[in-house]
Motif scaffolding. Structure first.
Motif, PDB file in Angstrom:
ATOM      1  N   PHE A  67       0.844  -1.196   0.000  1.00 36.81           N
ATOM      2  CA  PHE A  67       0.000   0.000   0.000  1.00 36.81           C
ATOM      3  C   PHE A  67       0.876   1.241   0.000  1.00 36.81           C
ATOM      4  O   PHE A  67       1.956   1.256   0.613  1.00 36.81           O
ATOM      5  CB  PHE A  67      -0.885   0.034   1.236  1.00 36.81           C
ATOM      6  N   THR A  68       0.388   2.288  -0.648  1.00 39.75           N
ATOM      7  CA  THR A  68       1.086   3.571  -0.660  1.00 39.75           C
ATOM      8  C   THR A  68       0.091   4.680  -0.373  1.00 39.75           C
ATOM      9  O   THR A  68      -0.929   4.790  -1.051  1.00 39.75           O
ATOM     10  CB  THR A  68       1.756   3.829  -2.005  1.00 39.75           C
ATOM     11  N   ILE A  69       0.396   5.497   0.634  1.00 37.19           N
ATOM     12  CA  ILE A  69      -0.449   6.640   0.960  1.00 37.19           C
ATOM     13  C   ILE A  69       0.187   7.892   0.381  1.00 37.19           C
ATOM     14  O   ILE A  69       1.422   8.041   0.378  1.00 37.19           O
ATOM     15  CB  ILE A  69      -0.648   6.761   2.490  1.00 37.19           C
ATOM     16  N   SER A  70      -0.656   8.782  -0.117  1.00 38.30           N
ATOM     17  CA  SER A  70      -0.174  10.050  -0.655  1.00 38.30           C
ATOM     18  C   SER A  70      -1.252  11.109  -0.440  1.00 38.30           C
ATOM     19  O   SER A  70      -2.380  10.782  -0.081  1.00 38.30           O
ATOM     20  CB  SER A  70       0.165   9.922  -2.141  1.00 38.30           C
ATOM     21  N   ARG A  71      -0.886  12.358  -0.649  1.00 39.94           N
ATOM     22  CA  ARG A  71      -1.858  13.428  -0.446  1.00 39.94           C
ATOM     23  C   ARG A  71      -1.653  14.536  -1.457  1.00 39.94           C
ATOM     24  O   ARG A  71      -0.550  14.736  -1.955  1.00 39.94           O
ATOM     25  CB  ARG A  71      -1.782  13.974   0.986  1.00 39.94           C
ATOM     26  N   ASP A  72      -2.733  15.223  -1.730  1.00 45.81           N
ATOM     27  CA  ASP A  72      -2.719  16.416  -2.582  1.00 45.81           C
ATOM     28  C   ASP A  72      -3.160  17.559  -1.688  1.00 45.81           C
ATOM     29  O   ASP A  72      -4.346  17.702  -1.394  1.00 45.81           O
ATOM     30  CB  ASP A  72      -3.663  16.227  -3.776  1.00 45.81           C
ATOM     31  N   ASN A  73      -2.195  18.358  -1.253  1.00 40.49           N
ATOM     32  CA  ASN A  73      -2.511  19.428  -0.304  1.00 40.49           C
ATOM     33  C   ASN A  73      -3.448  20.471  -0.900  1.00 40.49           C
ATOM     34  O   ASN A  73      -4.283  21.040  -0.201  1.00 40.49           O
ATOM     35  CB  ASN A  73      -1.225  20.091   0.176  1.00 40.49           C
ATOM     36  N   ALA A  74      -3.313  20.722  -2.171  1.00 44.86           N
ATOM     37  CA  ALA A  74      -4.158  21.739  -2.807  1.00 44.86           C
ATOM     38  C   ALA A  74      -5.619  21.331  -2.817  1.00 44.86           C
ATOM     39  O   ALA A  74      -6.517  22.179  -2.797  1.00 44.86           O
ATOM     40  CB  ALA A  74      -3.674  21.990  -4.231  1.00 44.86           C
ATOM     41  N   LYS A  75      -5.852  20.018  -2.829  1.00 48.21           N
ATOM     42  CA  LYS A  75      -7.219  19.507  -2.875  1.00 48.21           C
ATOM     43  C   LYS A  75      -7.681  18.953  -1.533  1.00 48.21           C
ATOM     44  O   LYS A  75      -8.795  18.444  -1.437  1.00 48.21           O
ATOM     45  CB  LYS A  75      -7.324  18.411  -3.937  1.00 48.21           C
ATOM     46  N   ASN A  76      -6.827  19.044  -0.514  1.00 47.45           N
ATOM     47  CA  ASN A  76      -7.157  18.450   0.801  1.00 47.45           C
ATOM     48  C   ASN A  76      -7.621  17.008   0.641  1.00 47.45           C
ATOM     49  O   ASN A  76      -8.621  16.587   1.229  1.00 47.45           O
ATOM     50  CB  ASN A  76      -8.225  19.279   1.528  1.00 47.45           C
ATOM     51  N   THR A  77      -6.893  16.275  -0.157  1.00 47.90           N
ATOM     52  CA  THR A  77      -7.283  14.909  -0.479  1.00 47.90           C
ATOM     53  C   THR A  77      -6.145  13.944  -0.158  1.00 47.90           C
ATOM     54  O   THR A  77      -4.977  14.250  -0.416  1.00 47.90           O
ATOM     55  CB  THR A  77      -7.654  14.785  -1.966  1.00 47.90           C
ATOM     56  N   VAL A  78      -6.515  12.803   0.390  1.00 45.73           N
ATOM     57  CA  VAL A  78      -5.557  11.743   0.669  1.00 45.73           C
ATOM     58  C   VAL A  78      -5.953  10.513  -0.134  1.00 45.73           C
ATOM     59  O   VAL A  78      -7.144  10.258  -0.342  1.00 45.73           O
ATOM     60  CB  VAL A  78      -5.487  11.437   2.177  1.00 45.73           C
ATOM     61  N   TYR A  79      -4.938   9.796  -0.594  1.00 46.54           N
ATOM     62  CA  TYR A  79      -5.151   8.615  -1.409  1.00 46.54           C
ATOM     63  C   TYR A  79      -4.500   7.401  -0.749  1.00 46.54           C
ATOM     64  O   TYR A  79      -3.515   7.526  -0.021  1.00 46.54           O
ATOM     65  CB  TYR A  79      -4.538   8.792  -2.797  1.00 46.54           C
ATOM     66  N   LEU A  80      -5.046   6.233  -1.048  1.00 50.35           N
ATOM     67  CA  LEU A  80      -4.422   4.988  -0.625  1.00 50.35           C
ATOM     68  C   LEU A  80      -4.413   4.050  -1.829  1.00 50.35           C
ATOM     69  O   LEU A  80      -5.463   3.557  -2.236  1.00 50.35           O
ATOM     70  CB  LEU A  80      -5.173   4.354   0.541  1.00 50.35           C
ATOM     71  N   GLN A  81      -3.237   3.859  -2.388  1.00 49.10           N
ATOM     72  CA  GLN A  81      -3.079   2.912  -3.480  1.00 49.10           C
ATOM     73  C   GLN A  81      -2.806   1.546  -2.878  1.00 49.10           C
ATOM     74  O   GLN A  81      -1.818   1.375  -2.139  1.00 49.10           O
ATOM     75  CB  GLN A  81      -1.921   3.332  -4.390  1.00 49.10           C
ATOM     76  N   MET A  82      -3.681   0.609  -3.176  1.00 50.20           N
ATOM     77  CA  MET A  82      -3.570  -0.729  -2.600  1.00 50.20           C
ATOM     78  C   MET A  82      -3.285  -1.732  -3.705  1.00 50.20           C
ATOM     79  O   MET A  82      -4.116  -1.911  -4.595  1.00 50.20           O
ATOM     80  CB  MET A  82      -4.862  -1.092  -1.861  1.00 50.20           C
ATOM     81  N   ASN A  83      -2.113  -2.327  -3.662  1.00 53.69           N
ATOM     82  CA  ASN A  83      -1.712  -3.325  -4.647  1.00 53.69           C
ATOM     83  C   ASN A  83      -1.552  -4.684  -3.981  1.00 53.69           C
ATOM     84  O   ASN A  83      -1.467  -4.788  -2.759  1.00 53.69           O
ATOM     85  CB  ASN A  83      -0.390  -2.911  -5.297  1.00 53.69           C
ATOM     86  N   SER A  84      -1.505  -5.716  -4.808  1.00 50.02           N
ATOM     87  CA  SER A  84      -1.322  -7.087  -4.306  1.00 50.02           C
ATOM     88  C   SER A  84      -2.287  -7.385  -3.168  1.00 50.02           C
ATOM     89  O   SER A  84      -1.890  -7.899  -2.115  1.00 50.02           O
ATOM     90  CB  SER A  84       0.134  -7.285  -3.844  1.00 50.02           C
ATOM     91  N   LEU A  85      -3.529  -7.059  -3.384  1.00 46.65           N
ATOM     92  CA  LEU A  85      -4.529  -7.219  -2.325  1.00 46.65           C
ATOM     93  C   LEU A  85      -4.734  -8.681  -1.972  1.00 46.65           C
ATOM     94  O   LEU A  85      -4.649  -9.576  -2.833  1.00 46.65           O
ATOM     95  CB  LEU A  85      -5.842  -6.580  -2.754  1.00 46.65           C
ATOM     96  N   LYS A  86      -4.990  -8.891  -0.691  1.00 49.09           N
ATOM     97  CA  LYS A  86      -5.205 -10.231  -0.151  1.00 49.09           C
ATOM     98  C   LYS A  86      -6.600 -10.313   0.465  1.00 49.09           C
ATOM     99  O   LYS A  86      -7.164  -9.286   0.873  1.00 49.09           O
ATOM    100  CB  LYS A  86      -4.169 -10.524   0.939  1.00 49.09           C
ATOM    101  N   PRO A  87      -7.167 -11.505   0.554  1.00 45.94           N
ATOM    102  CA  PRO A  87      -8.498 -11.627   1.189  1.00 45.94           C
ATOM    103  C   PRO A  87      -8.526 -11.031   2.591  1.00 45.94           C
ATOM    104  O   PRO A  87      -9.557 -10.474   3.003  1.00 45.94           O
ATOM    105  CB  PRO A  87      -8.725 -13.139   1.207  1.00 45.94           C
ATOM    106  N   GLU A  88      -7.435 -11.115   3.307  1.00 44.87           N
ATOM    107  CA  GLU A  88      -7.406 -10.560   4.669  1.00 44.87           C
ATOM    108  C   GLU A  88      -7.415  -9.040   4.693  1.00 44.87           C
ATOM    109  O   GLU A  88      -7.520  -8.432   5.768  1.00 44.87           O
ATOM    110  CB  GLU A  88      -6.204 -11.094   5.455  1.00 44.87           C
ATOM    111  N   ASP A  89      -7.313  -8.393   3.540  1.00 41.83           N
ATOM    112  CA  ASP A  89      -7.459  -6.948   3.469  1.00 41.83           C
ATOM    113  C   ASP A  89      -8.927  -6.530   3.422  1.00 41.83           C
ATOM    114  O   ASP A  89      -9.236  -5.322   3.460  1.00 41.83           O
ATOM    115  CB  ASP A  89      -6.751  -6.388   2.224  1.00 41.83           C
ATOM    116  N   THR A  90      -9.821  -7.488   3.341  1.00 42.02           N
ATOM    117  CA  THR A  90     -11.256  -7.195   3.313  1.00 42.02           C
ATOM    118  C   THR A  90     -11.672  -6.532   4.621  1.00 42.02           C
ATOM    119  O   THR A  90     -11.489  -7.088   5.703  1.00 42.02           O
ATOM    120  CB  THR A  90     -12.058  -8.477   3.099  1.00 42.02           C
ATOM    121  N   ASP A  91     -12.228  -5.339   4.519  1.00 46.49           N
ATOM    122  CA  ASP A  91     -12.614  -4.547   5.686  1.00 46.49           C
ATOM    123  C   ASP A  91     -13.392  -3.328   5.203  1.00 46.49           C
ATOM    124  O   ASP A  91     -13.447  -3.050   3.998  1.00 46.49           O
ATOM    125  CB  ASP A  91     -11.392  -4.050   6.463  1.00 46.49           C
ATOM    126  N   ILE A  92     -13.906  -2.585   6.149  1.00 43.89           N
ATOM    127  CA  ILE A  92     -14.376  -1.237   5.861  1.00 43.89           C
ATOM    128  C   ILE A  92     -13.208  -0.298   6.151  1.00 43.89           C
ATOM    129  O   ILE A  92     -12.620  -0.348   7.234  1.00 43.89           O
ATOM    130  CB  ILE A  92     -15.597  -0.860   6.711  1.00 43.89           C
TER     131      ILE A  92
END
Length: 119
Positions: A67-92
């Motif tokens: 996973f990689t977290i990043s942010r765009d300060n100008a947009k007050n937005t945060v992102y979470l890029q999730m790769n190689s997902l596993k069944p145990e990543d299932t959540d809210i």
């Protein structure tokens, strides 16, 4: 008040990728930390990743390298890029914001977005 709007959750097969977004709006003076947490039914909410205003990041051991977290300060937005997902990543997944607003410092949560990883 502060509003957090999340998007990007869904159903994906194991090994796939998803990108979560969380846009913050409202009377925000400065943002200290933005992050993502996740929670399964009957379990405590746990840290996934955080990013500070200085772009320092912190990850749960279970997602490091995937996973990689990043942010765009100008947009007050945060992102979470999730790769190689596993069944145990299932959540809210919940977006979290710690910021100074017109009413002072506070912590805020999004409404949550479901991520389901099928095996």
């Amino acid at each position: 008040q502060v509003q957090l709007v999340e998007s990007g959750g869904g159903l994906v097969q194991a090994g796939g990728s998803l990108r979560l977004s969380c846009a913050a709006s409202g009377h925000i003076s400065s943002i200290n930390v933005m992050g993502w947490y996740r929670q399964a039914p009957g379990k405590q909410r746990e840290l996934v990743a955080t990013i500070t205003s200085g772009d320092s990041t912190n990850y749960a051991d279970s997602v490091k390298g995937r996973f990689t977290i990043s942010r765009d300060n100008a947009k007050n937005t945060v992102y979470l890029q999730m790769n190689s997902l596993k069944p145990e990543d299932t959540d809210i997944y919940y977006c979290n914001l710690r910021a100074t607003t017109n009413t002072g410092w506070g912590g805020y949560w999004g409404q949550g977005t479901q991520v389901t990883v099928s095996s």
